[in-house]
Design a protein around this motif. Sequence first.
Motif, PDB file in Angstrom:
ATOM      1  N   ILE A 122     -50.040 -23.122  14.913  1.00 41.26           N
ATOM      2  CA  ILE A 122     -49.468 -23.494  16.214  1.00 41.26           C
ATOM      3  C   ILE A 122     -48.666 -22.327  16.777  1.00 41.26           C
ATOM      4  O   ILE A 122     -48.807 -21.971  17.954  1.00 41.26           O
ATOM      5  N   ARG A 123     -47.822 -21.723  15.965  1.00 42.79           N
ATOM      6  CA  ARG A 123     -47.005 -20.587  16.423  1.00 42.79           C
ATOM      7  C   ARG A 123     -47.885 -19.450  16.913  1.00 42.79           C
ATOM      8  O   ARG A 123     -47.648 -18.876  17.977  1.00 42.79           O
ATOM      9  N   GLN A 124     -48.895 -19.104  16.124  1.00 46.06           N
ATOM     10  CA  GLN A 124     -49.787 -18.001  16.503  1.00 46.06           C
ATOM     11  C   GLN A 124     -50.554 -18.306  17.781  1.00 46.06           C
ATOM     12  O   GLN A 124     -50.739 -17.432  18.631  1.00 46.06           O
ATOM     13  N   ALA A 125     -50.996 -19.547  17.935  1.00 48.43           N
ATOM     14  CA  ALA A 125     -51.738 -19.926  19.142  1.00 48.43           C
ATOM     15  C   ALA A 125     -50.865 -19.783  20.380  1.00 48.43           C
ATOM     16  O   ALA A 125     -51.312 -19.261  21.412  1.00 48.43           O
ATOM     17  N   TYR A 126     -49.612 -20.221  20.314  1.00 56.93           N
ATOM     18  CA  TYR A 126     -48.724 -20.115  21.472  1.00 56.93           C
ATOM     19  C   TYR A 126     -48.419 -18.659  21.796  1.00 56.93           C
ATOM     20  O   TYR A 126     -48.453 -18.249  22.964  1.00 56.93           O
ATOM     21  N   GLU A 127     -48.126 -17.876  20.768  1.00 59.91           N
ATOM     22  CA  GLU A 127     -47.836 -16.450  20.987  1.00 59.91           C
ATOM     23  C   GLU A 127     -49.015 -15.756  21.663  1.00 59.91           C
ATOM     24  O   GLU A 127     -48.839 -14.974  22.595  1.00 59.91           O
ATOM     25  N   ARG A 128     -50.212 -16.061  21.207  1.00 57.02           N
ATOM     26  CA  ARG A 128     -51.418 -15.431  21.761  1.00 57.02           C
ATOM     27  C   ARG A 128     -51.702 -15.922  23.182  1.00 57.02           C
ATOM     28  O   ARG A 128     -51.912 -15.124  24.094  1.00 57.02           O
ATOM     29  N   GLN A 129     -51.681 -17.236  23.398  1.00 56.85           N
ATOM     30  CA  GLN A 129     -52.051 -17.802  24.698  1.00 56.85           C
ATOM     31  C   GLN A 129     -51.063 -17.467  25.806  1.00 56.85           C
ATOM     32  O   GLN A 129     -51.454 -17.304  26.958  1.00 56.85           O
ATOM     33  N   TYR A 130     -49.767 -17.375  25.454  1.00 56.03           N
ATOM     34  CA  TYR A 130     -48.751 -17.200  26.480  1.00 56.03           C
ATOM     35  C   TYR A 130     -47.992 -15.882  26.354  1.00 56.03           C
ATOM     36  O   TYR A 130     -46.911 -15.734  26.915  1.00 56.03           O
ATOM     37  N   GLU A 131     -48.567 -14.933  25.644  1.00 54.92           N
ATOM     38  CA  GLU A 131     -48.027 -13.576  25.510  1.00 54.92           C
ATOM     39  C   GLU A 131     -46.553 -13.576  25.083  1.00 54.92           C
ATOM     40  O   GLU A 131     -45.716 -12.921  25.692  1.00 54.92           O
ATOM     41  N   GLN A 132     -46.263 -14.313  24.028  1.00 55.39           N
ATOM     42  CA  GLN A 132     -44.905 -14.410  23.513  1.00 55.39           C
ATOM     43  C   GLN A 132     -44.710 -13.459  22.338  1.00 55.39           C
ATOM     44  O   GLN A 132     -45.638 -13.240  21.548  1.00 55.39           O
ATOM     45  N   ASP A 133     -43.524 -12.899  22.218  1.00 54.09           N
ATOM     46  CA  ASP A 133     -43.207 -12.060  21.061  1.00 54.09           C
ATOM     47  C   ASP A 133     -43.135 -12.897  19.797  1.00 54.09           C
ATOM     48  O   ASP A 133     -43.529 -12.449  18.722  1.00 54.09           O
ATOM     49  N   SER A 134     -42.607 -14.104  19.921  1.00 58.94           N
ATOM     50  CA  SER A 134     -42.490 -14.969  18.751  1.00 58.94           C
ATOM     51  C   SER A 134     -42.218 -16.401  19.182  1.00 58.94           C
ATOM     52  O   SER A 134     -41.847 -16.663  20.322  1.00 58.94           O
ATOM     53  N   VAL A 135     -42.423 -17.305  18.234  1.00 56.45           N
ATOM     54  CA  VAL A 135     -42.001 -18.699  18.363  1.00 56.45           C
ATOM     55  C   VAL A 135     -41.055 -18.906  17.188  1.00 56.45           C
ATOM     56  O   VAL A 135     -41.428 -18.724  16.034  1.00 56.45           O
ATOM     57  N   GLY A 136     -39.813 -19.276  17.497  1.00 55.59           N
ATOM     58  CA  GLY A 136     -38.821 -19.471  16.446  1.00 55.59           C
ATOM     59  C   GLY A 136     -39.150 -20.683  15.590  1.00 55.59           C
ATOM     60  O   GLY A 136     -39.781 -21.639  16.043  1.00 55.59           O
ATOM     61  N   ARG A 137     -38.719 -20.618  14.337  1.00 54.29           N
ATOM     62  CA  ARG A 137     -38.954 -21.721  13.399  1.00 54.29           C
ATOM     63  C   ARG A 137     -37.745 -21.873  12.493  1.00 54.29           C
ATOM     64  O   ARG A 137     -37.214 -20.883  11.992  1.00 54.29           O
TER      65      ARG A 137
END
Length: 146
Positions: A122-137
């Motif tokens: 899920i984190r990787q998909a969001y980072e890739r789809q929305y050009e994010q540096d990271s998703v915090g966890r």
Amino acid sequence: MNWTSNTRGKVGGGVLIALLGAGLPALLGAALHPHVGQSYQETRLYFGTARPLGQSPVSEAEFNRFIDREVTPAFPEGLTVQDAHGQWRGEDGTIVHETSYEVVLLYPEKEADDRSVRIERIRQAYERQYEQDSVGRSDDEVTAEF
């Protein structure tokens, strides 16, 4: 005078016995059953919405579609989404403020390894789809009852 003193003592003693009688079972129950519920893992994910190069932020509709497409299939038993306002320090040292979302996931502790794999996807998909540096966890062990 003696009568008043004895009455107070009897009333006070009766109240004390009543309080002990009411509280003792609760204290004993708590001592015998210290954990209510079962062991769960709680994972909180922090999704920012700012995109690079002046692009428009991830919209609420886009985020909801992401939840429906990526998160719900991995956690069909349920989740919580909360609106948030995050901030972080950019590489140049400036503080960036952005609208964000916090997603709370609860799952049985015994499933933590399998669920962690799903969460990383899920984190990787969001980072890739929305050009994010990271998703915090963040992860924590909790006791929960449903």
